[in-house]
Enzyme design. Sequence first.
Site, PDB file in Angstrom:
ATOM      1  CE  LYS A 152      -2.044  -0.900   3.963  1.00 35.20           C
ATOM      2  NZ  LYS A 152      -1.369  -2.141   4.383  1.00 35.20           N
ATOM      3  NE  ARG A 209      -3.498  -0.970  10.155  1.00 37.86           N
ATOM      4  CZ  ARG A 209      -2.463  -0.385   9.540  1.00 37.86           C
ATOM      5  NH1 ARG A 209      -2.527   0.863   9.151  1.00 37.86           N
ATOM      6  NH2 ARG A 209      -1.377  -1.080   9.310  1.00 37.86           N
ATOM      7  NE  ARG A 217       7.940  -2.534   5.611  1.00 40.50           N
ATOM      8  CZ  ARG A 217       6.642  -2.348   5.831  1.00 40.50           C
ATOM      9  NH1 ARG A 217       5.881  -1.903   4.852  1.00 40.50           N
ATOM     10  NH2 ARG A 217       6.108  -2.607   7.006  1.00 40.50           N
ATOM     11  NE  ARG A 219       7.049  -0.168   9.601  1.00 35.55           N
ATOM     12  CZ  ARG A 219       5.829  -0.109   9.082  1.00 35.55           C
ATOM     13  NH1 ARG A 219       5.642   0.495   7.911  1.00 35.55           N
ATOM     14  NH2 ARG A 219       4.794  -0.625   9.687  1.00 35.55           N
ATOM     15  NE  ARG A 223       2.938  -4.381  11.085  1.00 37.39           N
ATOM     16  CZ  ARG A 223       3.936  -4.352  10.194  1.00 37.39           C
ATOM     17  NH1 ARG A 223       5.070  -4.959  10.439  1.00 37.39           N
ATOM     18  NH2 ARG A 223       3.789  -3.694   9.074  1.00 37.39           N
TER      19      ARG A 223
HETATM   20  P1  AMP Z   1       1.524   0.931   8.868  1.00 31.35           P
HETATM   21  O1  AMP Z   1       2.685   1.829   8.600  1.00 31.35           O
HETATM   22  O2  AMP Z   1       0.298   1.285   8.103  1.00 31.35           O
HETATM   23  O3  AMP Z   1       1.891  -0.527   8.727  1.00 31.35           O
HETATM   24  O4  AMP Z   1       1.129   1.139  10.409  1.00 31.35           O
HETATM   25  C1  AMP Z   1       2.066   0.877  11.433  1.00 31.35           C
HETATM   26  C2  AMP Z   1       1.356   0.800  12.750  1.00 31.35           C
HETATM   27  O5  AMP Z   1       0.729   2.060  13.061  1.00 31.35           O
HETATM   28  C3  AMP Z   1       0.249  -0.224  12.870  1.00 31.35           C
HETATM   29  O6  AMP Z   1       0.719  -1.540  13.137  1.00 31.35           O
HETATM   30  C4  AMP Z   1      -0.555   0.343  14.040  1.00 31.35           C
HETATM   31  O7  AMP Z   1       0.108   0.128  15.266  1.00 31.35           O
HETATM   32  C5  AMP Z   1      -0.493   1.849  13.755  1.00 31.35           C
HETATM   33  N1  AMP Z   1      -1.582   2.265  12.860  1.00 31.35           N
HETATM   34  C6  AMP Z   1      -1.455   2.763  11.609  1.00 31.35           C
HETATM   35  N2  AMP Z   1      -2.656   3.053  11.094  1.00 31.35           N
HETATM   36  C7  AMP Z   1      -3.571   2.713  12.034  1.00 31.35           C
HETATM   37  C8  AMP Z   1      -4.992   2.760  12.093  1.00 31.35           C
HETATM   38  N3  AMP Z   1      -5.729   3.188  11.048  1.00 31.35           N
HETATM   39  N4  AMP Z   1      -5.599   2.336  13.233  1.00 31.35           N
HETATM   40  C9  AMP Z   1      -4.894   1.913  14.290  1.00 31.35           C
HETATM   41  N5  AMP Z   1      -3.546   1.821  14.297  1.00 31.35           N
HETATM   42  C10 AMP Z   1      -2.882   2.221  13.185  1.00 31.35           C
END
Ligand code: AMP
Length: 209
Positions: free
Chosen positions: A13, A88, A122, A155, A166
Site C-alpha cells: 500500500k 483499519r 523491507r 522498522r 499485525r
Molecule cells: P503501517 O505503517 O500502516 O503498517 O502502520 C504501522 C502501525 O501504526 C500499525 O501496526 C498500528 O500500530 C499503527 N496504525 C497505523 N494506522 C492505524 C490505524 N488506522 N488504526 C490503528 N492503528 C494504526
Amino acid sequence: MKMVFLGPPGAGKGTLAALASGRMGLPHISTGDLFRAAIKDGSELGKKVKGILDEGSLVPDALTIALVEERLSQNDAQRGWILDGFPRTTGQAEALAGISDPEWVINFDVEDSVILKRLTGRRICSGCGKIYHIESMPPSVEGVCDACGAGLYTRPDDSQESIRTRLSAYRSQTAPLVEWYGGKGKLLTIDGTGAPERVYERFMEAIKA
Ligand code: AMP
C-alpha cells in the site's frame, strides 16, 4: 479523487501510494507515517503510541480518528487524497464516512508467503521515508538511500513477533472492511503481487474501468 488503500501489512500500500501520489498529484496520507513522525518528534501522541506500534497492535480508534480528521482538514487535502492504512476498523470507516467519504477503496490482494518475504526484507530510509527491499528493490549502495543518501533501517514492527500480531489484527479487525466497502459498491480488488510498476498498471486499469 478520494481513495483508500486497503490490504494486509506488506501488501504494498505504501509503495503504491507514494507512486500514485506523485503521478496523480494527490497527498499521500499514511496513519503509520503520521504515528512514526509523532514518535520521532517525541510528542505526547508519540509517547502514547510507541509501545502499541512496536508490538504491532492497533492504536485506539479515538486517537487515530482525531489524527486523520485533523490531517484531512488541511488545505492540500481539500481536492482529494490517498489514505494508506486508514481505516483499519469498522469504527474508523464509519467515522471517515462522516468526515469525507472515499470514492474508491483499492484492496490489495497478496498471499501470506509474499507478505512475510516483503516485510522481513523491507528497509526504510531514515531521511525521506523511501521504501526498499533487500532483494526486490535494493538501493545501489547497501544501507544507503538512493534518493537522499541517508541510512536505511528496519522498522521495529517488522520483527517476526510483531508481524504475527499485525497480521492477526488485520484478519480480525481490518479484513471485515473488504465486505463492508464491497457492500457499498466502492471496492476495487487488484492483484498486489509483482513489481510496483506492474501493480500500478493494474491499479490504473481498475480505476479507469
Ligand atoms: P503501517 O505503517 O500502516 O503498517 O502502520 C504501522 C502501525 O501504526 C500499525 O501496526 C498500528 O500500530 C499503527 N496504525 C497505523 N494506522 C492505524 C490505524 N488506522 N488504526 C490503528 N492503528 C494504526
